[in-house]
Design a protein around this motif. Sequence first.
Motif, PDB file in Angstrom:
ATOM      1  N   LEU A   5       0.824  -1.152   0.221  1.00  0.00           N
ATOM      2  CA  LEU A   5       0.048   0.012  -0.034  1.00  0.00           C
ATOM      3  C   LEU A   5       0.890   1.290  -0.139  1.00  0.00           C
ATOM      4  O   LEU A   5       1.829   1.496   0.973  1.00  0.00           O
ATOM      5  CB  LEU A   5      -0.852   0.005   1.148  1.00  0.00           C
ATOM      6  N   TYR A   6       0.531   1.909  -1.075  1.00  0.00           N
ATOM      7  CA  TYR A   6       1.259   3.393  -1.045  1.00  0.00           C
ATOM      8  C   TYR A   6       0.388   4.489  -0.622  1.00  0.00           C
ATOM      9  O   TYR A   6      -0.445   4.635  -1.405  1.00  0.00           O
ATOM     10  CB  TYR A   6       1.797   3.675  -2.665  1.00  0.00           C
ATOM     11  N   PHE A   7       0.746   5.218   0.420  1.00  0.00           N
ATOM     12  CA  PHE A   7      -0.094   5.985   1.071  1.00  0.00           C
ATOM     13  C   PHE A   7       0.506   7.359   0.476  1.00  0.00           C
ATOM     14  O   PHE A   7       1.481   7.884   1.189  1.00  0.00           O
ATOM     15  CB  PHE A   7      -0.108   6.198   2.369  1.00  0.00           C
ATOM     16  N   LEU A   8      -0.403   8.206  -0.230  1.00  0.00           N
ATOM     17  CA  LEU A   8       0.166   9.465  -0.694  1.00  0.00           C
ATOM     18  C   LEU A   8      -0.466  10.652  -0.156  1.00  0.00           C
ATOM     19  O   LEU A   8      -1.726  10.639  -0.607  1.00  0.00           O
ATOM     20  CB  LEU A   8       0.177   9.430  -2.323  1.00  0.00           C
ATOM     21  N   ARG A   9      -0.067  11.621   0.557  1.00  0.00           N
ATOM     22  CA  ARG A   9      -0.620  12.641   0.979  1.00  0.00           C
ATOM     23  C   ARG A   9      -0.625  13.838  -0.101  1.00  0.00           C
ATOM     24  O   ARG A   9       0.117  13.998  -1.215  1.00  0.00           O
ATOM     25  CB  ARG A   9       0.093  13.401   2.274  1.00  0.00           C
ATOM     26  N   HIS A  10      -1.795  14.288  -0.260  1.00  0.00           N
ATOM     27  CA  HIS A  10      -1.959  15.255  -1.450  1.00  0.00           C
ATOM     28  C   HIS A  10      -1.057  16.529  -1.244  1.00  0.00           C
ATOM     29  O   HIS A  10      -0.356  16.793  -0.149  1.00  0.00           O
ATOM     30  CB  HIS A  10      -3.353  15.949  -1.275  1.00  0.00           C
ATOM     31  N   GLY A  11      -0.818  17.309  -2.460  1.00  0.00           N
ATOM     32  CA  GLY A  11       0.162  18.401  -2.335  1.00  0.00           C
ATOM     33  C   GLY A  11      -0.599  19.719  -1.680  1.00  0.00           C
ATOM     34  O   GLY A  11      -1.275  19.556  -0.881  1.00  0.00           O
ATOM     35  N   GLU A  12       0.206  20.854  -2.040  1.00  0.00           N
ATOM     36  CA  GLU A  12       0.156  22.037  -1.204  1.00  0.00           C
ATOM     37  C   GLU A  12      -1.211  22.857  -1.269  1.00  0.00           C
ATOM     38  O   GLU A  12      -1.727  22.992  -2.784  1.00  0.00           O
ATOM     39  CB  GLU A  12       1.416  22.947  -1.622  1.00  0.00           C
ATOM     40  N   THR A  13      -1.983  23.211  -0.609  1.00  0.00           N
ATOM     41  CA  THR A  13      -3.237  24.071  -0.442  1.00  0.00           C
ATOM     42  C   THR A  13      -2.634  25.302   0.335  1.00  0.00           C
ATOM     43  O   THR A  13      -1.835  25.495   1.001  1.00  0.00           O
ATOM     44  CB  THR A  13      -4.395  23.504  -0.135  1.00  0.00           C
ATOM     45  N   ILE A  14      -3.489  26.335   0.191  1.00  0.00           N
ATOM     46  CA  ILE A  14      -3.234  27.577   1.007  1.00  0.00           C
ATOM     47  C   ILE A  14      -3.292  26.889   2.555  1.00  0.00           C
ATOM     48  O   ILE A  14      -2.689  27.783   3.254  1.00  0.00           O
ATOM     49  CB  ILE A  14      -4.409  28.720   0.844  1.00  0.00           C
ATOM     50  N   SER A 150      -4.847  10.523   0.258  1.00  0.00           N
ATOM     51  CA  SER A 150      -5.505  10.931   1.525  1.00  0.00           C
ATOM     52  C   SER A 150      -4.859  12.221   1.923  1.00  0.00           C
ATOM     53  O   SER A 150      -4.487  12.944   1.292  1.00  0.00           O
ATOM     54  CB  SER A 150      -5.908   9.840   2.408  1.00  0.00           C
ATOM     55  N   HIS A 151      -5.143  12.495   3.268  1.00  0.00           N
ATOM     56  CA  HIS A 151      -4.753  13.751   3.950  1.00  0.00           C
ATOM     57  C   HIS A 151      -3.855  13.593   5.091  1.00  0.00           C
ATOM     58  O   HIS A 151      -3.776  12.442   5.704  1.00  0.00           O
ATOM     59  CB  HIS A 151      -6.135  14.392   4.410  1.00  0.00           C
ATOM     60  N   LYS A 152      -3.369  14.638   5.411  1.00  0.00           N
ATOM     61  CA  LYS A 152      -2.322  14.635   6.643  1.00  0.00           C
ATOM     62  C   LYS A 152      -2.927  13.862   7.746  1.00  0.00           C
ATOM     63  O   LYS A 152      -2.189  12.801   8.456  1.00  0.00           O
ATOM     64  CB  LYS A 152      -1.989  15.945   7.099  1.00  0.00           C
ATOM     65  N   ALA A 153      -3.852  14.361   8.750  1.00  0.00           N
ATOM     66  CA  ALA A 153      -4.413  13.735   9.857  1.00  0.00           C
ATOM     67  C   ALA A 153      -4.875  12.236   9.409  1.00  0.00           C
ATOM     68  O   ALA A 153      -4.533  11.043  10.210  1.00  0.00           O
ATOM     69  CB  ALA A 153      -5.396  14.494  10.482  1.00  0.00           C
ATOM     70  N   THR A 154      -5.846  11.882   8.544  1.00  0.00           N
ATOM     71  CA  THR A 154      -6.058  10.855   8.287  1.00  0.00           C
ATOM     72  C   THR A 154      -4.939   9.514   7.885  1.00  0.00           C
ATOM     73  O   THR A 154      -5.110   8.575   8.539  1.00  0.00           O
ATOM     74  CB  THR A 154      -7.248  10.837   7.052  1.00  0.00           C
ATOM     75  N   LEU A 155      -3.891  10.034   7.204  1.00  0.00           N
ATOM     76  CA  LEU A 155      -2.884   9.207   6.698  1.00  0.00           C
ATOM     77  C   LEU A 155      -2.115   8.730   8.120  1.00  0.00           C
ATOM     78  O   LEU A 155      -1.725   7.671   8.233  1.00  0.00           O
ATOM     79  CB  LEU A 155      -2.015   9.895   5.778  1.00  0.00           C
ATOM     80  N   ARG A 156      -1.825   9.791   8.874  1.00  0.00           N
ATOM     81  CA  ARG A 156      -1.148   9.412  10.061  1.00  0.00           C
ATOM     82  C   ARG A 156      -2.165   8.631  10.989  1.00  0.00           C
ATOM     83  O   ARG A 156      -1.431   7.876  11.698  1.00  0.00           O
ATOM     84  CB  ARG A 156      -0.941  10.810  10.887  1.00  0.00           C
ATOM     85  N   ILE A 174       3.834  10.182  13.978  1.00  0.00           N
ATOM     86  CA  ILE A 174       4.244  10.273  12.619  1.00  0.00           C
ATOM     87  C   ILE A 174       3.864  11.540  11.931  1.00  0.00           C
ATOM     88  O   ILE A 174       3.042  12.487  12.465  1.00  0.00           O
ATOM     89  CB  ILE A 174       2.769   9.362  11.963  1.00  0.00           C
ATOM     90  N   ASN A 175       4.699  11.712  11.054  1.00  0.00           N
ATOM     91  CA  ASN A 175       4.870  13.031  10.023  1.00  0.00           C
ATOM     92  C   ASN A 175       4.752  12.550   8.658  1.00  0.00           C
ATOM     93  O   ASN A 175       5.300  11.951   8.191  1.00  0.00           O
ATOM     94  CB  ASN A 175       5.727  13.910  10.569  1.00  0.00           C
ATOM     95  N   THR A 176       3.757  13.297   7.927  1.00  0.00           N
ATOM     96  CA  THR A 176       3.685  13.155   6.443  1.00  0.00           C
ATOM     97  C   THR A 176       3.625  14.397   5.802  1.00  0.00           C
ATOM     98  O   THR A 176       2.492  15.138   5.869  1.00  0.00           O
ATOM     99  CB  THR A 176       2.523  12.417   6.198  1.00  0.00           C
ATOM    100  N   LEU A 177       4.538  14.968   4.944  1.00  0.00           N
ATOM    101  CA  LEU A 177       4.708  16.346   4.391  1.00  0.00           C
ATOM    102  C   LEU A 177       3.798  16.064   3.364  1.00  0.00           C
ATOM    103  O   LEU A 177       3.543  15.009   2.908  1.00  0.00           O
ATOM    104  CB  LEU A 177       5.904  16.804   4.192  1.00  0.00           C
ATOM    105  N   SER A 192       4.012  -4.059   7.767  1.00  0.00           N
ATOM    106  CA  SER A 192       5.254  -3.661   8.004  1.00  0.00           C
ATOM    107  C   SER A 192       5.410  -2.405   7.488  1.00  0.00           C
ATOM    108  O   SER A 192       5.433  -2.356   6.037  1.00  0.00           O
ATOM    109  CB  SER A 192       6.191  -4.751   7.492  1.00  0.00           C
ATOM    110  N   LEU A 193       6.102  -1.227   8.092  1.00  0.00           N
ATOM    111  CA  LEU A 193       6.316  -0.034   7.413  1.00  0.00           C
ATOM    112  C   LEU A 193       7.503  -0.098   6.506  1.00  0.00           C
ATOM    113  O   LEU A 193       8.822  -0.481   7.048  1.00  0.00           O
ATOM    114  CB  LEU A 193       6.249   1.087   8.486  1.00  0.00           C
ATOM    115  N   GLN A 194       7.470   0.221   5.480  1.00  0.00           N
ATOM    116  CA  GLN A 194       8.872   0.222   4.351  1.00  0.00           C
ATOM    117  C   GLN A 194       9.330   1.720   4.497  1.00  0.00           C
ATOM    118  O   GLN A 194      10.504   1.665   4.405  1.00  0.00           O
ATOM    119  CB  GLN A 194       8.440  -0.520   3.240  1.00  0.00           C
ATOM    120  N   VAL A 195       8.750   2.453   4.082  1.00  0.00           N
ATOM    121  CA  VAL A 195       8.910   4.025   3.756  1.00  0.00           C
ATOM    122  C   VAL A 195       7.879   4.763   4.647  1.00  0.00           C
ATOM    123  O   VAL A 195       6.736   4.513   4.578  1.00  0.00           O
ATOM    124  CB  VAL A 195       9.003   4.161   2.181  1.00  0.00           C
ATOM    125  N   LEU A 196       8.515   6.026   5.024  1.00  0.00           N
ATOM    126  CA  LEU A 196       7.740   6.799   5.722  1.00  0.00           C
ATOM    127  C   LEU A 196       7.947   8.234   5.338  1.00  0.00           C
ATOM    128  O   LEU A 196       9.232   8.833   5.178  1.00  0.00           O
ATOM    129  CB  LEU A 196       7.787   7.067   7.236  1.00  0.00           C
TER     130      LEU A 196
END
Length: 212
Positions: A5-14, A150-156, A174-177, A192-196
């Motif tokens: 599973l690849y969890f991608l946080r969306h990019g930048e908003t205001i 998904s989003h920052k809090a949800t993914l964390r 957990i932090n996801t920029l 198992s966490l492979q990449v964060l």
Amino acid sequence: MSLNLYFLRHGETIYSQTGGYCGELDPELTPVDVEMAEAFAAAYRSLPWTAVFVSPMKRTLATAKPLCDSLGIEMQLRDGLREISYGKWEDQTVEFVKQNYQDDYLRWLTEPAWNAPTGGETAVQVASRASILIAEIEENYSTGNVLVVSHKATLRIVLCSLLGIDLGRYRDRINTLVASVSIVKFDIHGPSLQVLGDRYHLPEHLRNLPGT
């Protein structure tokens, strides 16, 4: 083979820039995010993707779009991937919330698993709705690469739930920029966490931008 599973946080908003509370709000992406989404697509389109699941918000749809368009993959929208609801804190600054919802704010800081932003959701509630999708993926895809946008809090919260980390510590552990990728492998031993929070798919001028 395993399920990845690849969890991608969306990019930048205001709101990524200002740090204001944004959960149910549905802002457009900044021009920088469009470039981030295209960079993700360029770096990851060579992977054999099995499925793509996306939160039905403008910022997540636009983040997934370049990859899905280039590969002809249909996005599967799931409400369980929406961002945490901040209730009455939506569109407000941290300073405003501290002044106007002090008691709720302190309870939320202390134990966000069971204490919600005023009128919003707890981490337990987010984990519960997101777990429905994780179970769906595990049931239908035993192997392959599945993208979850998904989003920052949800993914964390999802990552804490999968890794056995106390949900009340999701903001501390957990932090996801913005535009970062985390990878969890599922095999006979479980997740198992492979990449964060990886952002090396971004060009250097975007990778080094401050992000929240």
